[in-house]
Design a protein around this motif. Structure first.
Motif, PDB file in Angstrom:
ATOM      1  N   LEU A   9       0.816  -1.217   0.000  1.00  0.00           N
ATOM      2  CA  LEU A   9       0.000   0.000   0.000  1.00  0.00           C
ATOM      3  C   LEU A   9       0.852   1.271   0.000  1.00  0.00           C
ATOM      4  O   LEU A   9       0.335   2.364   0.218  1.00  0.00           O
ATOM      5  N   GLN A  10       2.142   1.122  -0.287  1.00  0.00           N
ATOM      6  CA  GLN A  10       3.063   2.250  -0.151  1.00  0.00           C
ATOM      7  C   GLN A  10       3.432   2.920  -1.464  1.00  0.00           C
ATOM      8  O   GLN A  10       3.980   4.020  -1.468  1.00  0.00           O
ATOM      9  N   ASP A  48      -8.751   2.580   8.505  1.00  0.00           N
ATOM     10  CA  ASP A  48      -7.415   3.125   8.223  1.00  0.00           C
ATOM     11  C   ASP A  48      -6.965   4.104   9.285  1.00  0.00           C
ATOM     12  O   ASP A  48      -7.696   5.038   9.634  1.00  0.00           O
ATOM     13  N   VAL A  49      -5.748   3.899   9.781  1.00  0.00           N
ATOM     14  CA  VAL A  49      -5.137   4.813  10.756  1.00  0.00           C
ATOM     15  C   VAL A  49      -3.992   5.606  10.137  1.00  0.00           C
ATOM     16  O   VAL A  49      -3.370   6.405  10.821  1.00  0.00           O
ATOM     17  N   ALA A  50      -3.713   5.394   8.853  1.00  0.00           N
ATOM     18  CA  ALA A  50      -2.479   5.895   8.250  1.00  0.00           C
ATOM     19  C   ALA A  50      -2.642   7.189   7.478  1.00  0.00           C
ATOM     20  O   ALA A  50      -1.826   8.101   7.580  1.00  0.00           O
ATOM     21  N   GLY A  51      -3.676   7.273   6.638  1.00  0.00           N
ATOM     22  CA  GLY A  51      -3.796   8.406   5.740  1.00  0.00           C
ATOM     23  C   GLY A  51      -2.754   8.330   4.636  1.00  0.00           C
ATOM     24  O   GLY A  51      -2.143   7.282   4.394  1.00  0.00           O
ATOM     25  N   LEU A  68      -3.810   5.277   2.515  1.00  0.00           N
ATOM     26  CA  LEU A  68      -5.256   5.444   2.347  1.00  0.00           C
ATOM     27  C   LEU A  68      -5.617   5.594   0.873  1.00  0.00           C
ATOM     28  O   LEU A  68      -6.611   5.008   0.405  1.00  0.00           O
ATOM     29  N   ALA A  69      -4.828   6.348   0.119  1.00  0.00           N
ATOM     30  CA  ALA A  69      -5.112   6.526  -1.304  1.00  0.00           C
ATOM     31  C   ALA A  69      -5.074   5.190  -2.046  1.00  0.00           C
ATOM     32  O   ALA A  69      -5.938   4.905  -2.886  1.00  0.00           O
ATOM     33  N   ASN A  70      -4.094   4.363  -1.727  1.00  0.00           N
ATOM     34  CA  ASN A  70      -3.992   3.058  -2.387  1.00  0.00           C
ATOM     35  C   ASN A  70      -5.146   2.141  -2.018  1.00  0.00           C
ATOM     36  O   ASN A  70      -5.721   1.471  -2.879  1.00  0.00           O
ATOM     37  N   LEU A  71      -5.487   2.088  -0.741  1.00  0.00           N
ATOM     38  CA  LEU A  71      -6.563   1.163  -0.381  1.00  0.00           C
ATOM     39  C   LEU A  71      -7.912   1.641  -0.930  1.00  0.00           C
ATOM     40  O   LEU A  71      -8.760   0.827  -1.307  1.00  0.00           O
ATOM     41  N   LEU A  72      -8.130   2.965  -1.022  1.00  0.00           N
ATOM     42  CA  LEU A  72      -9.364   3.460  -1.631  1.00  0.00           C
ATOM     43  C   LEU A  72      -9.490   2.980  -3.073  1.00  0.00           C
ATOM     44  O   LEU A  72     -10.590   2.649  -3.536  1.00  0.00           O
ATOM     45  N   ASN A  80       0.687   7.891   8.651  1.00  0.00           N
ATOM     46  CA  ASN A  80       1.520   7.976   7.451  1.00  0.00           C
ATOM     47  C   ASN A  80       1.626   9.410   6.956  1.00  0.00           C
ATOM     48  O   ASN A  80       2.711   9.917   6.703  1.00  0.00           O
ATOM     49  N   SER A  81       0.487  10.092   6.851  1.00  0.00           N
ATOM     50  CA  SER A  81       0.475  11.480   6.385  1.00  0.00           C
ATOM     51  C   SER A  81      -0.923  12.061   6.498  1.00  0.00           C
ATOM     52  O   SER A  81      -1.920  11.324   6.462  1.00  0.00           O
TER      53      SER A  81
END
Length: 330
Positions: free
Chosen positions: A202-203, A219-222, A226-230, A246-247
């Motif tokens: 997801l990176q 999601d706790v990362a942002g 988050l963009a990848n999992l969306l 994450n951000s």
């Protein structure tokens, strides 16, 4: 005089030490609580290390969670001897928090200790676990059920993620746990994860849409995570977002939302109204396996808090950290 972790800041920078504090007499609506248990959370680590400007005034006692016994009250809902808990409300940021022998707060910030949960267990749950439950409820309110497919949890070895994995598994979901530490696979499977996913998947640079893989996610990362999992959530799926480890950025497009009908639901635990808090805690009392809760919980003393805080920022903390401030209280 009460022992506390105290953060100060002047022209020479920030200092943190175990100190003694005193309080003004209670104002109308305030409650003084003898703290039995507190916790160490990611936000507390940011405050203690100064890595992010979460503290809004100095001096500050960190600690966004505590459980304890009312010592004195000028609030109509509480009396001396009541067992209470607190999560959020900018305590530890704007108001003195729970990493102290006593806390003095607005009584509206408190809720009674839920039935069937001890003060220590309440802090093992803490803001992290209560946030995880709010996320699960957010998914369910949008029609996510175990039958629709796998649910992914990012930051799965952290406090929110660990509790989310355990809660989802208890409710019958197939859980995909995301971690950057392959060595934690047995820990996550013990909490109920059916699949372990390497965080690296997801990176990478997000695409507007990728192959559909999961029905929902917490999601706790942002950020890129988050963009990848969306981009990989199935048609009509839902993502509950509650963190920015994450951000704070979200480098995505509208494609998942308008082409697949994906819902992104923000979850805030800090200012959540009392009814939502009590609903989450009632669900936690019903669904959270106390043996699994204990397996993800580590005790750290008030004296150890300052030294351990940087480990959060290094990704070296697993599960929940509870602080026995005055455990003899219960």
């Amino acid at each position: 005089m009460f022992d506390a972790i105290l953060i100060n800041k002047d022209e020479n920078g920030q200092t943190v030490a175990k100190s003694q504090i005193t309080f003004e007499p209670l104002a109308e609506g305030e409650v003084a609580v003898d703290v039995a248990w507190s916790t160490l959370n990611f936000k507390d680590a940011l405050a203690i290390t100064g890595a992010s400007p979460v503290v809004r005034s100095f001096p500050m006692v960190p600690g966004i969670d505590f459980s304890g016994i009312v010592a004195e009250s000028r609030h109509p809902d509480y009396k001396a001897g009541d067992k209470v808990i607190l999560n959020g409300w900018s305590v530890g940021e704007k108001y003195w928090g729970g990493l102290a022998k006593r806390a003095q707060v607005n009584g509206d910030f408190l809720i009674p200790l839920p039935e069937g949960i001890s003060m220590r267990e309440a802090m093992a749950v803490g803001t992290a676990g209560y946030t995880a439950m709010l996320c699960v409820l957010a998914l369910e309110s949008n029609g996510v059920t175990p039958e629709v497919g796998e649910v992914l949890v990012t930051g799965a070895t952290g406090g929110v993620g660990s509790v989310a994995v355990a809660l989802l598994a208890a409710k019958g979901y197939n859980v995909v746990a995301v971690t950057g530490r392959a060595s934690e696979a047995d820990y996550l499977k013990g909490l109920g994860a059916s699949t372990i996913l390497d965080r690296e998947e997801l990176q990478g640079k997000p695409r507007p849409l990728n192959k559909e893989r999961w029905a929902a996610a917490i999601d706790v990362a942002g950020g890129q995570v988050l963009a990848n999992l969306l981009s990989m959530i199935k048609y009509g799926g839902t993502v509950a977002a509650c963190g920015l480890a994450n951000s704070m950025d979200l480098p995505t497009t509208v494609a998942p939302f308008i082409l697949r009908g994906v819902t992104l639901k923000g979850v805030d635990s800090v200012m959540a109204p009392k009814a939502a808090r009590q609903a989450a805690w009632a669900a936690l009392a019903q669904y959270l396996d106390k043996a699994k809760l204990e397996a993800m919980t580590t005790e750290v003393s008030l004296d150890e808090v300052i030294g351990i805080a940087p480990k959060f920022l290094e990704g070296q903390v697993r599960g929940r950290l509870v602080v026995p401030v005055a455990p003899e209280l219960g």
